[in-house]
Design an enzyme around this catalytic site. Structure first.
Site, PDB file in Angstrom:
ATOM      1  N   GLY A 139      10.050   2.090   0.119  1.00 30.69           N
ATOM      2  CA  GLY A 139      11.488   2.244   0.282  1.00 30.69           C
ATOM      3  C   GLY A 139      12.265   1.254  -0.556  1.00 30.69           C
ATOM      4  N   ARG A 161      -1.402  -6.817   2.832  1.00 32.10           N
ATOM      5  CA  ARG A 161      -0.097  -7.485   2.853  1.00 32.10           C
ATOM      6  C   ARG A 161      -0.225  -8.973   3.176  1.00 32.10           C
ATOM      7  NH1 ARG A 161       3.878  -2.786   5.443  1.00 32.10           N
ATOM      8  NH2 ARG A 161       3.927  -1.539   3.535  1.00 32.10           N
TER       9      ARG A 161
END
Length: 408
Positions: free
Chosen positions: A389, A35
């Protein structure tokens, strides 16, 4: 959508970049820096323009209001953004990268104002602030007053209207200051946009995971766009029970049986035709492959067993749909891939998708992305989303997410 390529005159400007540094930790060590790496193109572009960067991100969860002060202190210590600092410094060698342990107020403002052109300030975990997840307007104003420009580059948090993802750009827009998407966000919007529109056919989605209830909205959305939806994982067992197949000890959502049956009647749902079952997940003593084809009166699960993967015939069945597809969206491993005994199905799905060179192939983040990386297929997909999500909600909401819409 305004992107950072449209921003001008950045030299000397204080730019707040909302990144996604919610990395996995083992103690104080970062286990996977992906990330951080994903954010580097945006960070380096802004630094090359002479901007003064303020990087903000959440890390882990802090259960405000549910535990006592001592427990909150423990959670803060466990989710300390300072653990990410050396990783960021390594990737930005030659750049001055500082850390602010303060998350608001004059102390944070002093750190921001001390920055020189081409320097970076990493701010402590945004969730150290109780008002972050509630999009507290005073907190958003406090953060916004320190900067001239806002760049949203945290796709994994774009589905949350928090102070750092929504409140700050809302304040800055009202003041006439520029807000933009970073390169990671731009890439996510473009690539997931193909799955949102669903203009390419045959369009095949593979949905798996634990609960049907977690994916009702995305199933409803995809039923209107896809030619077929292949169902795997524990989700399949709720469909099995809804269609009269014995499910023994399988995870089943009894309150979703009517919904599962209604979905199946659409004619677009494809269920596994055989399943790998065992007497236990943790210490299996007997592993069997059982017929579970609802169209041919499958036997269902023997008493005392639970399903843990799709079987070899299901792999062949799914492969046939995958081979003919021109657009593929995958979210959720079809078995418990973390255990070798139940990894074959998920590994085969990875292989089949990446062998279809004519299709645009997208992984919707989460465990599917972890599985693709584990099996060595991650770089063979057209796009691997950084937000599980967020990718699902983007499809559910026809491309709309709070962290995207506020920039537009």
């Amino acid at each position: 959508m305004n992107t950072i390529d449209n921003l001008t005159n950045l030299k000397g400007k204080k730019v707040l970049v909302r990144v996604d540094f919610n990395v996995p930790l083992k103690g104080s060590e970062v286990r996977d820096d992906n990330r951080v790496v994903q954010a580097l193109p945006t960070i380096k572009k802004l630094l090359s323009e002479g901007a003064r960067l303020v990087l903000m991100s959440h890390l882990g969860k802090i259960k405000w209001g549910k535990v006592d002060d001592e427990e909150i202190a423990k959670e803060k210590a466990k989710n300390n953004m300072e653990y990410v600092l050396p990783v960021l410094q390594k990737h930005l060698e030659g750049v001055n990268v500082y850390f602010s342990p303060e998350t608001s107020g004059e102390a944070l403002a002093e750190h921001v104002n001390a920055l020189k052109d081409g320097e970076v300030l990493l701010v402590q975990n945004t969730r150290y602030e109780k008002g972050e997840s509630k999009n507290n307007p005073d907190l958003a104003k406090d953060w916004a007053k320190n900067v001239d420009v806002f760049v949203m580059d945290a796709f994994g948090s774009a589905h949350r209207a928090h102070a750092s993802t929504y409140g700050v750009p809302e304040v800055l827009k009202a003041e006439g200051k520029p807000v933009a998407l970073g390169y990671l966000m731009e890439k996510e919007v473009k690539n997931l946009g193909a799955c949102v529109k669903g203009d390419t056919h045959p369009y095949v989605a593979i949905l798996a995971g634990l609960k049907v209830s977690d994916k009702i909205k995305v199933i409803d959305s995809l039923l209107n766009k896809c030619d077929h939806i292949l169902i795997g994982g524990a989700m399949a067992y709720t469909f099995y029970k809804a269609l009269g197949l014995p499910t023994a000890n399988c995870i089943v959502e009894d309150d979703q049986l009517d919904y599962a049956k209604k979905c199946y009647e659409s004619g677009k749902i494809v269920l596994p035709c055989d399943s790998v079952a065992a007497d236990s997940l943790d210490n299996p003593t007997k592993i069997v492959t059982i017929p579970s084809d609802v169209t041919k009166g499958g036997e269902g699960f023997p008493e005392g067993t639970l399903g843990l993967d799709i079987g070899p015939e299901s792999v062949k069945l799914f492969e046939n749909y995958i081979k003919s597809a021109k657009l593929i969206f995958w979210n959720g491993p079809v078995g418990v891939f973390e255990k070798d005994e139940f990894a074959a199905g998920t590994k085969a799905i990875c292989k089949a998708i990446t062998e279809n060179k004519d299709a645009f192939t997208v992984i919707g983040g989460g465990d599917s992305a972890a599985a693709a990386k584990q099996f060595g297929y991650a770089d063979k997909f057209s796009h691997v989303s950084t937000g599980g999500g967020a990718s699902l909600e983007m499809i559910e909401n026809d491309g709309h997410l709070p962290g995207i819409d506020i920039i537009g």
